[in-house]
Design an enzyme around this catalytic site. Structure first.
Site, PDB file in Angstrom:
ATOM      1  CD  GLU A  50      -1.745  -2.391   1.560  1.00  0.00           C
ATOM      2  OE1 GLU A  50      -0.551  -2.633   1.873  1.00  0.00           O
ATOM      3  OE2 GLU A  50      -2.639  -3.242   1.633  1.00  0.00           O
ATOM      4  CG  PHE A 112      -9.890  -9.837  11.232  1.00  0.00           C
ATOM      5  CD1 PHE A 112      -8.653 -10.196  11.768  1.00  0.00           C
ATOM      6  CD2 PHE A 112     -10.067  -9.889   9.862  1.00  0.00           C
ATOM      7  CE1 PHE A 112      -7.619 -10.611  10.932  1.00  0.00           C
ATOM      8  CE2 PHE A 112      -9.038 -10.301   9.025  1.00  0.00           C
ATOM      9  CZ  PHE A 112      -7.810 -10.665   9.570  1.00  0.00           C
ATOM     10  CD  GLN A 113      -7.277  -7.569   7.723  1.00  0.00           C
ATOM     11  OE1 GLN A 113      -8.153  -7.374   6.902  1.00  0.00           O
ATOM     12  NE2 GLN A 113      -6.089  -8.064   7.406  1.00  0.00           N
ATOM     13  CE  LYS A 162     -18.043  -7.385   4.038  1.00  0.00           C
ATOM     14  NZ  LYS A 162     -17.702  -8.675   4.628  1.00  0.00           N
ATOM     15  CG  MET A 479      22.404  12.215   3.224  1.00  0.00           C
ATOM     16  SD  MET A 479      23.591  13.387   2.540  1.00  0.00           S
ATOM     17  CE  MET A 479      22.712  13.953   1.080  1.00  0.00           C
TER      18      MET A 479
HETATM   19  C1  LIG Z   1      12.312   5.735   5.322  1.00  0.00           C
HETATM   20  C2  LIG Z   1      13.594   6.390   5.689  1.00  0.00           C
HETATM   21  N1  LIG Z   1      14.410   5.830   6.621  1.00  0.00           N
HETATM   22  C3  LIG Z   1      15.580   6.423   6.950  1.00  0.00           C
HETATM   23  C4  LIG Z   1      15.951   7.612   6.378  1.00  0.00           C
HETATM   24  C5  LIG Z   1      17.258   8.288   6.781  1.00  0.00           C
HETATM   25  N2  LIG Z   1      18.169   8.352   5.610  1.00  0.00           N
HETATM   26  C6  LIG Z   1      18.308   9.471   4.875  1.00  0.00           C
HETATM   27  S1  LIG Z   1      19.318   9.250   3.548  1.00  0.00           S
HETATM   28  C7  LIG Z   1      19.616   7.661   3.987  1.00  0.00           C
HETATM   29  C8  LIG Z   1      20.515   6.822   3.162  1.00  0.00           C
HETATM   30  C9  LIG Z   1      20.038   6.628   1.775  1.00  0.00           C
HETATM   31  O1  LIG Z   1      20.861   5.666   1.156  1.00  0.00           O
HETATM   32  P1  LIG Z   1      20.734   5.337  -0.372  1.00  0.00           P
HETATM   33  O2  LIG Z   1      19.325   5.147  -0.751  1.00  0.00           O
HETATM   34  O3  LIG Z   1      21.651   4.224  -0.704  1.00  0.00           O
HETATM   35  O4  LIG Z   1      21.189   6.688  -1.065  1.00  0.00           O
HETATM   36  P2  LIG Z   1      22.631   7.388  -1.095  1.00  0.00           P
HETATM   37  O5  LIG Z   1      22.626   8.417  -0.011  1.00  0.00           O
HETATM   38  O6  LIG Z   1      23.654   6.331  -0.888  1.00  0.00           O
HETATM   39  O7  LIG Z   1      22.693   8.013  -2.433  1.00  0.00           O
HETATM   40  C10 LIG Z   1      18.926   7.308   5.157  1.00  0.00           C
HETATM   41  C11 LIG Z   1      19.002   6.012   5.815  1.00  0.00           C
HETATM   42  C12 LIG Z   1      15.062   8.163   5.437  1.00  0.00           C
HETATM   43  N3  LIG Z   1      15.312   9.333   4.833  1.00  0.00           N
HETATM   44  N4  LIG Z   1      13.909   7.546   5.095  1.00  0.00           N
END
Ligand SMILES: Cc1ncc(C[n+]2csc(CCOP(=O)(O)OP(=O)(O)O)c2C)c(N)n1
Lengths: 591, 172
Positions: A50, A112-113, A162, A479
């Site tokens: 979803e 349920f749900q 529902k 990042m």
């Molecule tokens: C759902 C979610 N969980 C955690 C984060 C924290 N976060 C920000 S950037 C990042 C790393 C992203 O890694 P990747 O997709 O490999 O991209 P890159 O920075 O390596 O280009 C994380 C864990 C987030 N933004 N969103």
């Protein structure tokens, strides 16, 4: 003649011009799915999660400007879509999400749900409804679309028990609705606009700071006219990219945490900041008390709560960006403003100077590891003539794409700004592709992010959505690693992704195409090959693991104090680490 | 600074939680909140007592206005207003304190609305200072339970300056 709630649902959606619905079934919405199954007007795209449905609806909405529509079941279906609703709320994306609910008689019994869908979604929707009587269904749907798409757009949830979908009522779709507590202001105050025009005519160092509002209100044409008429350079937020042509001489590109040097310097030293459809987010302002310290601020926004929320504003103008800019241009044209080009010349020279001093740059060794920026630059060069739609996930790759992919037009850019939702990019790209089957849709993804909704590869294959995904694979949560490099002495806590799927095989497992360039000289051919296929493609691009994204304003720092390159001690550490990685027998990443 | 904000809302389920959720979600203070229907049964009046500097109050008013169930928002501090609160105070009374309790009630023009051998329940209405004052005096006797309504408030009707009206001359 009386028809069932499920049929009313269908008829109402048809009246709203809905062509595509992103959906995943469950017990309490089966009646609705049954009705959808027996018609051809609305294309039902079955997603695998979803959250995917929600982001697809967002991608659809951002690319078309119309409301995206999703349908999910009660309980877990609803909780799964919450991230997408929150994302849409933060980024003002018009969305109408329908959720199933247990039969009215059971509500509150921990059936349920059962989940309190209205309670769960209250803080992440613009408005929400629980329909308790089938006789209210049509008018509620009308109101939902009206609220989602007018004023400052946003997500609206309609919760349908529902029995409401099974019960019968006469169908009468209202032609219009009016809600007494909801009257967005579209026309800007004339007197304030006059004040703004006077300030613009006098300013020596003005900057237009534009946000996503420019895109929602369709104000691109007016923005270009205003910028050219008054010779004011344009800073764009992440959300605004494409709202002003990225290759226009007055474009300064993106501003903010990873914005260009000149965009940030300009706003810092400006004497007049004209904010249009932007909300002074902390990723843009940096240390808010020192944001544009020398400037008078004009703020144009449809949402009064955005004005003076976190910065002082001298001339607030509440209204629709497009209409306010039209009036502003009219006033400016009517008054003799002298030679603005020569008045602004020293300022333009200063900006050009900043641009020369610190351009966006990277060094690609033709024999070395692929630099992520190089991949994105080539992707831009090889696709720009096809006017592609570009989506991203969240992380370094997102910022590099924002920096290097100079979008020429609005509604081509799909990215998660306010919430920064990893996993947004791929499903959003699918949503846009569903809206425009013949357009080129690219997704620049991170190897971390893409795994958060990789299951939608099935949706892409089944529904023939030929999105081209480029996984910028640095084997890191890049990042996060960058922050650890800069602020945690290079301790890579839980940012190294270690075991990772072979994305080429993953694509193939779903029946999509997988490609991988192994060296710099392969890149162009691989991109061309991906573009030539009329199927979903995943291109796994192994890149330099330790590349960091600059400029960077550290969180809470001032806009003119940017980090422009890796500090020298960090460089040393990274080379040592890279040696270790190679000794581990890493073959994929060493080109 | 303390502000009293009066909010006209749709009388729908969920409206109260939207207002309350706004305050908690954005970290605004609520000192008290009272809700009741108005003469128009489709509309309720909420009176919110809150505090904050000018910037925060401006945000509160704007954010309230932004809620779709909110029809009208008035920051009563923008003009003259009157505010009242009712308190029901159950006082523990030893035999020797009962006369004192009644005396205090009298001074504050309160009423005893329930009485047992060992307690009085006193009803008193007034501004916040008055309620605090009576509570102070009753405290030594022993307050067993206390229920306060929170403040309700209404703007004062502006007093129009009395100007001499030109005399009407009856025409014949
Ligand atoms: C759902 C979610 N969980 C955690 C984060 C924290 N976060 C920000 S950037 C990042 C790393 C992203 O890694 P990747 O997709 O490999 O991209 P890159 O920075 O390596 O280009 C994380 C864990 C987030 N933004 N969103």
């Amino acid at each position: 003649m009386k028809i069932t709630g499920a049929e009313i649902f269908l008829e109402s959606l048809k009246r709203e011009g809905v062509k595509t619905l992103f959906a995943l079934p469950g017990g309490v919405v089966l009646k609705i799915f049954d009705v959808l199954h027996q018609q051809k007007d609305i294309n039902v795209i079955l997603t695998r999660h979803e959250q995917g449905a929600g982001h697809m609806a967002e991608g659809y909405a951002k690319a078309t400007g119309k409301a995206g529509v999703a349908l999910v079941t009660s309980g877990p279906g609803m909780t799964n879509v919450i991230t997408a609703l929150t994302d849409a709320y933060m980024d003002s994306v018009p969305l109408v999400c329908f959720s199933g609910q247990v039969t009215t008689a059971l509500i509150g019994n921990d059936a349920f749900q059962e989940a309190d869908n209205v309670g769960l979604s209250r803080p992440c929707t613009k408005y929400n409804f629980l329909v308790k009587d089938v006789n209210d269904l049509a008018v509620t749907i009308k109101e939902a679309f009206y609220i989602a798409t007018t004023g400052r757009p946003g997500p609206v949830l309609v919760d349908i028990p529902k029995d409401v979908s099974m019960n019968k009522a006469d169908f009468k779709y209202p032609g219009s609705v009016s809600i007494r507590g909801y009257n967005p202001t579209y026309e800007g105050n004339k007197w304030q606009i006059k004040q703004a025009a006077e300030a613009i005519a006098k300013a020596r160092k003005p900057v237009l700071y534009v946000g996503g509002g420019v895109i929602f209100s369709g104000a691109t044409e007016e923005l270009i006219e205003l910028a050219e008429l008054t010779q004011i350079p344009v800073d764009m937020t992440l959300m605004a990219l494409g709202g002003f042509p990225g290759d226009h001489p007055l474009s300064m590109g993106m501003m903010g945490m990873h914005g260009t040097y000149w965009a940030n310097m300009a706003v810092h030293y400006s004497d007049l900041v004209i904010a249009v459809g932007a909300r002074f987010d902390d990723r843009v302002t940096g240390k808010v008390s020192e944001f544009c310290p020398y400037a008078k601020v004009i703020h144009i926004d449809i949402d009064p709560t955005s004005i003076r929320k976190n910065v002082h504003v001298d001339i607030p103008i509440v209204g629709d960006c497009k209409r306010v800019l039209q009036e502003l241009i009219r006033v400016l044209k009517a008054s003799a403003n002298g030679d603005l080009t020569s008045l602004r010349k020293p300022w333009m020279d200063q900006i050009a100077e900043w641009k020369r001093a610190h351009p966006l740059a990277y060094e690609q060794d033709p024999q070395g590891a692929i630099k992520p920026q190089h991949l994105i630059q080539r992707l831009y060069d090889l696709t720009k003539d096809r006017d592609p739609i570009v989506s991203t996930d969240v992380g370094q790759h997102q910022m590099w794409t924002a920096q290097f992919f100079k979008l020429a037009k609005p509604r081509r850019w799909l990215t998660s700004g306010g919430l920064g939702t990893m996993g947004f990019g791929f499903p959003a790209a699918l949503g846009a592709q569903a809206a425009f089957p013949d357009k080129l849709v690219l997704c620049v993804a991170g190897d971390g992010s893409v795994q958060m909704n990789a299951q939608e590869l099935a949706t892409a294959v089944v529904h023939k959505l030929p999105v081209k995904v480029f996984v910028i694979n640095n084997r890191f949560h890049g990042m996060v690693r960058q922050w650890q490099d800069l602020f945690y002495e290079g301790r890579y806590a839980s940012s190294f992704l270690d075991v990772y799927p072979d994305f080429v095989k993953l694509a193939e497992a779903y029946g999509a195409v997988g490609l991988r360039p192994s060296k710099v000289s392969d890149i162009d051919d691989t991109i061309r090959e991906a573009l030539a296929v009329n199927q979903p493609v995943v291109v796994d691009v192994p890149v330099d693991q330790y590349e960091n994204c600059y400029p960077m304003i550290p969180a809470g720092g001032c806009n003119h104090e940017m980090i422009l390159a890796d500090p020298p001690e960090l460089k040393k550490k990274q080379t040592a680490d890279a040696r270790v990685a190679t000794q581990d027998g890493d073959t994929v990443l060493t080109a | 600074m303390e502000h009293i904000i009066s909010v006209l809302v749709e009388n729908k389920f969920g409206a109260l939680s939207r207002v309350a959720g706004l305050f908690s979600g954005r970290g605004f203070n609520i000192e008290s909140l009272s809700v009741a229907p108005t003469i128009d049964p489709s509309v309720s009046l909420m009176t919110v007592v809150t505090s904050g500097d000018d910037r925060i109050i401006e945000q509160i008013v704007k954010q309230l206005n932004k809620l779709i169930d909110v029809i009208k928002v008035v920051d009563l501090n923008d003009s003259e207003f009157v505010a009242r609160e009712t308190a029901l105070i159950k006082v523990q009374t030893r035999a020797e304190d009962r006369a004192e309790a009644l005396r205090i009630t009298d001074i504050f023009r309160g009423n005893v609305i329930d009485s047992t051998a060992t307690t009085y329940t006193i009803e008193v209405t007034g501004d916040a200072k008055k309620i605090d004052a009576i509570l102070n005096l009753l405290q030594p006797l022993g307050i067993k339970e206390l229920a306060r309504t929170g403040r309700v408030a209404i703007a004062r009707e502006p007093i129009r300056p009395v100007v001499a009206q030109p005399k009407r001359v009856a025409r014949t």
